[in-house]
Scaffold this motif. Structure first.
Motif, PDB file in Angstrom:
ATOM      1  N   SER A   1      -1.510  -5.247  -3.203  1.00 61.05           N
ATOM      2  CA  SER A   1      -2.356  -4.200  -2.601  1.00 61.05           C
ATOM      3  C   SER A   1      -1.633  -4.026  -1.086  1.00 61.05           C
ATOM      4  CB  SER A   1      -3.628  -4.571  -2.387  1.00 61.05           C
ATOM      5  OG  SER A   1      -4.355  -4.573  -3.717  1.00 61.05           O
ATOM      6  N   ALA A   2      -1.071  -5.243  -0.575  1.00 56.36           N
ATOM      7  CA  ALA A   2      -0.388  -5.223   0.656  1.00 56.36           C
ATOM      8  C   ALA A   2       0.660  -4.454   0.977  1.00 56.36           C
ATOM      9  CB  ALA A   2      -0.339  -6.573   1.276  1.00 56.36           C
ATOM     10  N   ALA A   3       1.438  -4.283  -0.207  1.00 56.28           N
ATOM     11  CA  ALA A   3       2.475  -3.582  -0.373  1.00 56.28           C
ATOM     12  C   ALA A   3       2.524  -2.049   0.030  1.00 56.28           C
ATOM     13  CB  ALA A   3       3.292  -3.809  -1.765  1.00 56.28           C
TER      14      ALA A   3
ATOM     15  N   GLY B   1       3.488   5.108  -9.247  1.00 52.79           N
ATOM     16  CA  GLY B   1       4.755   5.458  -9.744  1.00 52.79           C
ATOM     17  C   GLY B   1       5.890   4.760  -8.903  1.00 52.79           C
ATOM     18  N   SER B   2       5.759   4.480  -7.675  1.00 53.10           N
ATOM     19  CA  SER B   2       6.827   3.886  -6.957  1.00 53.10           C
ATOM     20  C   SER B   2       7.602   2.640  -7.978  1.00 53.10           C
ATOM     21  CB  SER B   2       6.196   3.210  -5.480  1.00 53.10           C
ATOM     22  OG  SER B   2       5.674   4.168  -4.921  1.00 53.10           O
ATOM     23  N   THR B   3       8.892   2.345  -7.547  1.00 54.64           N
ATOM     24  CA  THR B   3       9.427   1.525  -8.097  1.00 54.64           C
ATOM     25  C   THR B   3       9.639   0.221  -7.470  1.00 54.64           C
ATOM     26  OG1 THR B   3      10.829   3.232  -9.516  1.00 54.64           O
ATOM     27  CG2 THR B   3      11.920   1.078  -9.188  1.00 54.64           C
TER      28      THR B   3
ATOM     29  N   PHE C   1      14.193   2.006  -4.245  1.00 55.55           N
ATOM     30  CA  PHE C   1      12.999   0.932  -4.757  1.00 55.55           C
ATOM     31  C   PHE C   1      12.759  -0.050  -3.635  1.00 55.55           C
ATOM     32  CE2 PHE C   1      16.969  -1.513  -4.393  1.00 55.55           C
ATOM     33  CZ  PHE C   1      16.606  -2.656  -4.117  1.00 55.55           C
ATOM     34  N   HIS C   2      11.374  -0.566  -3.904  1.00 56.34           N
ATOM     35  CA  HIS C   2      10.915  -1.482  -2.909  1.00 56.34           C
ATOM     36  C   HIS C   2      10.859  -2.725  -3.397  1.00 56.34           C
ATOM     37  CE1 HIS C   2       8.648   2.107  -0.781  1.00 56.34           C
ATOM     38  NE2 HIS C   2       8.837   2.446  -1.988  1.00 56.34           N
TER      39      HIS C   2
ATOM     40  N   ARG D   1      13.597   0.485   0.417  1.00 55.43           N
ATOM     41  CA  ARG D   1      12.688   1.215   1.213  1.00 55.43           C
ATOM     42  C   ARG D   1      11.689   0.275   1.930  1.00 55.43           C
ATOM     43  NH1 ARG D   1      11.460   6.714  -2.436  1.00 55.43           N
ATOM     44  NH2 ARG D   1      13.308   7.775  -1.870  1.00 55.43           N
ATOM     45  N   SER D   2      11.420  -0.706   1.307  1.00 54.59           N
ATOM     46  CA  SER D   2      10.503  -1.696   2.221  1.00 54.59           C
ATOM     47  C   SER D   2      10.402  -3.099   1.230  1.00 54.59           C
ATOM     48  CB  SER D   2       8.874  -1.192   2.178  1.00 54.59           C
ATOM     49  OG  SER D   2       8.386  -1.269   0.978  1.00 54.59           O
ATOM     50  N   LEU D   3      10.431  -4.188   1.906  1.00 47.14           N
ATOM     51  CA  LEU D   3      10.307  -5.406   1.575  1.00 47.14           C
ATOM     52  C   LEU D   3       8.975  -5.970   2.010  1.00 47.14           C
ATOM     53  CD1 LEU D   3      13.142  -5.058   2.745  1.00 47.14           C
ATOM     54  CD2 LEU D   3      13.492  -7.416   1.715  1.00 47.14           C
TER      55      LEU D   3
END
Length: 284
Positions: A36-38, A43-45, A110-111, A136-138
Protein backbone atom coordinates in the motif's frame (compact mmCIF):
# COMPACT_ATOMS: atom_id res chain seq x y z
CA UNK A 1 17.68 -9.12 4.38
CA UNK A 2 15.99 -10.01 1.21
CA UNK A 3 13.16 -12.52 0.69
CA UNK A 4 9.49 -12.50 1.62
CA UNK A 5 7.06 -14.85 3.11
CA UNK A 6 6.98 -18.34 4.55
CA UNK A 7 6.19 -21.49 2.66
CA UNK A 8 2.91 -23.03 3.82
CA UNK A 9 3.10 -26.07 1.52
CA UNK A 10 4.30 -29.40 3.05
CA UNK A 11 7.82 -29.13 1.67
CA UNK A 12 11.26 -29.00 3.19
CA UNK A 13 11.83 -25.44 4.41
CA UNK A 14 14.12 -23.21 2.43
CA UNK A 15 17.06 -22.05 4.55
CA UNK A 16 17.92 -18.37 4.04
CA UNK A 17 21.52 -17.66 3.13
CA UNK A 18 23.45 -15.52 5.59
CA UNK A 19 26.00 -14.92 2.83
CA UNK A 20 23.30 -13.30 0.69
CA UNK A 21 21.89 -11.43 3.68
CA UNK A 22 18.51 -13.18 3.42
CA UNK A 23 15.72 -12.95 5.99
CA UNK A 24 12.08 -13.88 5.39
CA UNK A 25 9.56 -11.17 6.16
CA UNK A 26 6.82 -13.29 7.75
CA UNK A 27 4.46 -10.60 8.97
CA UNK A 28 1.57 -10.48 6.50
CA UNK A 29 0.30 -7.16 7.82
CA UNK A 30 3.69 -5.56 7.11
CA UNK A 31 3.69 -7.07 3.61
CA UNK A 32 0.31 -5.51 2.88
CA UNK A 33 1.45 -2.21 4.37
CA UNK A 34 4.52 -2.18 2.10
CA UNK A 35 2.37 -2.82 -0.96
CA UNK A 36 0.00 0.00 0.00
CA UNK A 37 2.87 2.38 0.84
CA UNK A 38 4.11 2.17 -2.75
CA UNK A 39 0.96 4.18 -3.60
CA UNK A 40 0.74 2.92 -7.18
CA UNK A 41 -2.27 3.04 -9.47
CA UNK A 42 -3.85 -0.26 -10.55
CA UNK A 43 -2.23 -1.48 -13.75
CA UNK A 44 1.20 -0.07 -12.85
CA UNK A 45 4.17 -2.33 -13.50
CA UNK A 46 6.24 -3.38 -10.49
CA UNK A 47 9.54 -5.21 -10.37
CA UNK A 48 9.83 -7.09 -7.09
CA UNK A 49 13.40 -8.05 -6.25
CA UNK A 50 13.76 -11.16 -4.12
CA UNK A 51 10.20 -12.47 -4.33
CA UNK A 52 10.91 -15.48 -2.09
CA UNK A 53 7.74 -17.54 -1.65
CA UNK A 54 5.52 -14.80 -3.01
CA UNK A 55 3.58 -13.25 -0.13
CA UNK A 56 4.49 -9.67 -1.04
CA UNK A 57 3.85 -10.62 -4.67
CA UNK A 58 0.35 -11.64 -3.59
CA UNK A 59 -0.19 -8.34 -1.80
CA UNK A 60 0.91 -6.39 -4.89
CA UNK A 61 -1.36 -8.40 -7.20
CA UNK A 62 -4.29 -7.80 -4.83
CA UNK A 63 -3.89 -4.08 -5.54
CA UNK A 64 -4.23 -4.63 -9.28
CA UNK A 65 -0.54 -4.22 -10.08
CA UNK A 66 1.42 -6.06 -12.76
CA UNK A 67 4.38 -7.80 -11.15
CA UNK A 68 7.69 -9.01 -12.51
CA UNK A 69 9.03 -11.07 -9.63
CA UNK A 70 12.82 -11.61 -9.67
CA UNK A 71 14.29 -14.42 -7.57
CA UNK A 72 17.86 -15.71 -7.44
CA UNK A 73 17.26 -19.04 -5.66
CA UNK A 74 16.26 -21.90 -7.99
CA UNK A 75 14.21 -23.64 -5.29
CA UNK A 76 12.15 -20.53 -4.67
CA UNK A 77 11.73 -19.85 -8.40
CA UNK A 78 10.12 -23.28 -8.77
CA UNK A 79 7.77 -22.63 -5.86
CA UNK A 80 6.81 -19.21 -7.21
CA UNK A 81 6.01 -20.65 -10.62
CA UNK A 82 3.88 -23.31 -8.99
CA UNK A 83 2.07 -20.82 -6.75
CA UNK A 84 1.25 -18.36 -9.54
CA UNK A 85 0.89 -20.77 -12.48
CA UNK A 86 -2.77 -19.87 -13.00
CA UNK A 87 -2.50 -16.16 -12.20
CA UNK A 88 -2.55 -13.27 -14.63
CA UNK A 89 -0.35 -10.15 -14.48
CA UNK A 90 2.68 -11.85 -12.91
CA UNK A 91 5.87 -13.21 -14.43
CA UNK A 92 8.59 -15.05 -12.50
CA UNK A 93 12.14 -14.26 -13.56
CA UNK A 94 15.11 -16.27 -12.27
CA UNK A 95 18.38 -14.42 -11.82
CA UNK A 96 20.41 -11.77 -10.04
CA UNK A 97 18.80 -8.32 -10.27
CA UNK A 98 22.25 -6.74 -10.50
CA UNK A 99 22.80 -8.45 -13.84
CA UNK A 100 19.36 -8.20 -15.44
CA UNK A 101 17.89 -5.54 -17.70
CA UNK A 102 14.86 -4.87 -15.54
CA UNK A 103 13.37 -2.29 -17.88
CA UNK A 104 13.38 -4.80 -20.71
CA UNK A 105 11.89 -7.50 -18.49
CA UNK A 106 9.16 -5.14 -17.34
CA UNK A 107 8.39 -4.12 -20.90
CA UNK A 108 8.96 -0.41 -20.27
CA UNK A 109 8.82 2.03 -17.35
CA UNK A 110 8.45 0.35 -13.96
CA UNK A 111 8.45 0.81 -10.20
CA UNK A 112 10.45 -1.23 -7.70
CA UNK A 113 8.97 -2.65 -4.52
CA UNK A 114 11.43 -4.81 -2.62
CA UNK A 115 12.80 -6.13 0.63
CA UNK A 116 16.41 -5.73 -0.46
CA UNK A 117 19.13 -8.04 0.88
CA UNK A 118 21.44 -6.27 3.29
CA UNK A 119 24.43 -7.55 1.33
CA UNK A 120 23.53 -5.77 -1.93
CA UNK A 121 20.82 -3.27 -1.00
CA UNK A 122 23.01 -0.17 -1.03
CA UNK A 123 24.65 -1.09 -4.31
CA UNK A 124 21.29 -1.73 -5.97
CA UNK A 125 19.84 1.60 -4.83
CA UNK A 126 22.87 3.51 -6.16
CA UNK A 127 22.74 1.66 -9.47
CA UNK A 128 19.02 2.29 -9.87
CA UNK A 129 18.98 6.02 -9.09
CA UNK A 130 22.03 6.80 -11.24
CA UNK A 131 20.85 4.77 -14.23
CA UNK A 132 20.17 6.73 -17.44
CA UNK A 133 16.55 5.47 -17.29
CA UNK A 134 15.84 4.88 -13.60
CA UNK A 135 12.73 3.25 -12.15
CA UNK A 136 9.85 5.64 -11.67
CA UNK A 137 9.97 4.98 -7.93
CA UNK A 138 11.53 2.65 -5.40
CA UNK A 139 9.74 1.52 -2.25
CA UNK A 140 12.33 -0.63 -0.51
CA UNK A 141 13.15 -2.11 2.86
CA UNK A 142 16.72 -1.46 3.96
CA UNK A 143 18.77 -1.65 7.13
CA UNK A 144 17.75 1.37 9.22
CA UNK A 145 21.27 2.81 9.32
CA UNK A 146 21.41 2.74 5.51
CA UNK A 147 18.00 4.39 5.32
CA UNK A 148 19.22 7.15 7.62
CA UNK A 149 22.24 7.80 5.42
CA UNK A 150 20.04 7.91 2.32
CA UNK A 151 17.86 10.62 3.83
CA UNK A 152 20.44 12.47 5.95
CA UNK A 153 20.58 16.26 6.16
CA UNK A 154 23.70 18.46 6.36
CA UNK A 155 25.45 17.69 9.62
CA UNK A 156 24.97 13.94 9.19
CA UNK A 157 25.60 13.52 5.47
CA UNK A 158 27.61 10.64 4.03
CA UNK A 159 28.79 9.86 0.52
CA UNK A 160 25.68 7.75 0.04
CA UNK A 161 23.54 10.77 0.98
CA UNK A 162 25.25 12.91 -1.67
CA UNK A 163 24.94 10.26 -4.39
CA UNK A 164 21.27 9.40 -3.85
CA UNK A 165 20.08 12.95 -3.17
CA UNK A 166 21.86 14.18 -6.29
CA UNK A 167 19.55 12.01 -8.38
CA UNK A 168 16.45 11.44 -6.28
CA UNK A 169 14.20 12.51 -3.44
CA UNK A 170 14.25 10.03 -0.57
CA UNK A 171 12.19 9.78 2.59
CA UNK A 172 11.74 7.23 5.34
CA UNK A 173 8.23 5.80 5.74
CA UNK A 174 8.24 3.40 8.70
CA UNK A 175 10.40 0.97 10.66
CA UNK A 176 10.01 -2.80 10.71
CA UNK A 177 11.23 -4.59 13.86
CA UNK A 178 13.46 -7.70 13.81
CA UNK A 179 10.64 -9.95 15.07
CA UNK A 180 8.83 -9.47 11.74
CA UNK A 181 11.51 -11.64 10.07
CA UNK A 182 12.72 -15.23 10.17
CA UNK A 183 15.52 -15.61 10.96
CA UNK A 184 15.54 -12.46 13.05
CA UNK A 185 18.15 -9.91 11.96
CA UNK A 186 20.08 -8.02 14.61
CA UNK A 187 18.96 -4.66 13.29
CA UNK A 188 15.77 -2.74 12.61
CA UNK A 189 14.71 -2.26 8.99
CA UNK A 190 13.16 0.85 7.45
CA UNK A 191 10.90 1.23 4.45
CA UNK A 192 12.15 4.04 2.21
CA UNK A 193 10.46 5.77 -0.69
CA UNK A 194 12.86 7.02 -3.39
CA UNK A 195 11.68 9.08 -6.35
CA UNK A 196 14.36 9.62 -9.02
CA UNK A 197 14.34 13.18 -10.33
CA UNK A 198 14.73 13.49 -14.08
CA UNK A 199 17.01 16.40 -14.91
CA UNK A 200 18.51 17.65 -18.17
CA UNK A 201 21.86 16.10 -19.07
CA UNK A 202 23.82 19.15 -17.96
CA UNK A 203 22.53 18.71 -14.40
CA UNK A 204 23.46 15.03 -14.48
CA UNK A 205 27.01 16.01 -15.41
CA UNK A 206 27.08 18.55 -12.57
CA UNK A 207 25.89 15.89 -10.14
CA UNK A 208 28.67 13.58 -11.30
CA UNK A 209 31.27 16.30 -10.61
CA UNK A 210 29.75 16.96 -7.18
CA UNK A 211 29.93 13.25 -6.31
CA UNK A 212 33.48 12.93 -7.61
CA UNK A 213 34.63 15.71 -5.25
CA UNK A 214 32.56 14.34 -2.36
CA UNK A 215 34.35 11.00 -2.73
CA UNK A 216 37.60 12.76 -1.88
CA UNK A 217 35.99 14.58 1.01
CA UNK A 218 34.43 11.48 2.56
CA UNK A 219 37.53 9.34 2.03
CA UNK A 220 38.82 10.81 5.30
CA UNK A 221 35.70 11.90 7.18
CA UNK A 222 37.52 12.76 10.41
CA UNK A 223 39.78 15.24 8.68
CA UNK A 224 38.92 18.82 7.87
CA UNK A 225 37.68 19.53 4.38
CA UNK A 226 40.88 21.21 3.19
CA UNK A 227 42.95 18.20 4.31
CA UNK A 228 40.82 15.49 2.75
CA UNK A 229 40.28 17.38 -0.51
CA UNK A 230 43.95 18.29 -0.82
CA UNK A 231 44.91 14.64 -0.34
CA UNK A 232 42.33 13.42 -2.83
CA UNK A 233 43.08 16.03 -5.48
CA UNK A 234 46.84 15.91 -4.99
CA UNK A 235 47.00 19.67 -4.43
CA UNK A 236 48.61 21.78 -1.67
CA UNK A 237 46.44 22.35 1.41
CA UNK A 238 46.89 26.16 1.37
CA UNK A 239 45.69 26.28 -2.23
CA UNK A 240 42.63 24.18 -1.48
CA UNK A 241 41.88 26.15 1.67
CA UNK A 242 42.08 29.48 -0.16
CA UNK A 243 39.76 28.24 -2.92
CA UNK A 244 37.19 27.06 -0.38
CA UNK A 245 37.34 30.36 1.49
CA UNK A 246 36.81 32.23 -1.77
CA UNK A 247 33.66 30.15 -2.29
CA UNK A 248 32.39 31.06 1.18
CA UNK A 249 33.10 27.64 2.67
CA UNK A 250 35.10 27.31 5.88
CA UNK A 251 37.96 24.93 4.97
CA UNK A 252 37.98 23.67 8.56
CA UNK A 253 34.51 22.11 8.24
CA UNK A 254 33.89 18.37 8.07
CA UNK A 255 32.50 16.87 4.84
CA UNK A 256 29.32 15.64 6.53
CA UNK A 257 28.24 19.25 7.18
CA UNK A 258 28.07 20.34 3.54
CA UNK A 259 24.80 20.67 1.65
CA UNK A 260 24.61 19.64 -2.00
CA UNK A 261 24.82 23.24 -3.17
CA UNK A 262 27.99 23.79 -1.16
CA UNK A 263 29.62 20.82 -2.88
CA UNK A 264 28.76 22.52 -6.17
CA UNK A 265 30.39 25.74 -4.95
CA UNK A 266 33.50 23.76 -4.03
CA UNK A 267 33.54 22.09 -7.47
CA UNK A 268 33.48 25.49 -9.15
CA UNK A 269 36.08 27.02 -6.82
CA UNK A 270 38.49 24.11 -7.23
CA UNK A 271 37.75 23.81 -10.96
CA UNK A 272 37.11 20.08 -10.69
CA UNK A 273 36.51 18.45 -14.05
CA UNK A 274 33.24 16.66 -14.58
CA UNK A 275 33.63 12.86 -14.92
CA UNK A 276 32.58 11.31 -18.20
CA UNK A 277 31.08 8.21 -16.55
CA UNK A 278 28.12 7.69 -14.24
CA UNK A 279 29.00 7.56 -10.52
CA UNK A 280 28.52 3.93 -9.53
CA UNK A 281 29.32 2.13 -6.31
CA UNK A 282 31.64 3.05 -3.51
CA UNK A 283 28.85 4.61 -1.48
CA UNK A 284 29.41 4.72 2.22
Amino acid sequence: MGYWGVNTAPRAPFRPSSRRGQNFLVNRAVQRRIASAAALSPGSTVVEIGAGTGNLTEALLALGLRVTAVEIEDTLVARLRDRFRNRDHVQIVPGDARRLDLRQLAGGPFHIVANLPYSVGTRLVVNFVTAPKPPRSLTVLLQREVARRLTAQPGDMALLSVIVQSYARARRLFDVPPEAFRPRPRVVSTLVRIDPVRRPGVDTASAAARIALARHGFAQTRKKLRNSLAAGLGRPEPEVGAALEAAGIDPGRRPQTLALGEWDQAVAALEVRQPTQHPRGGAA
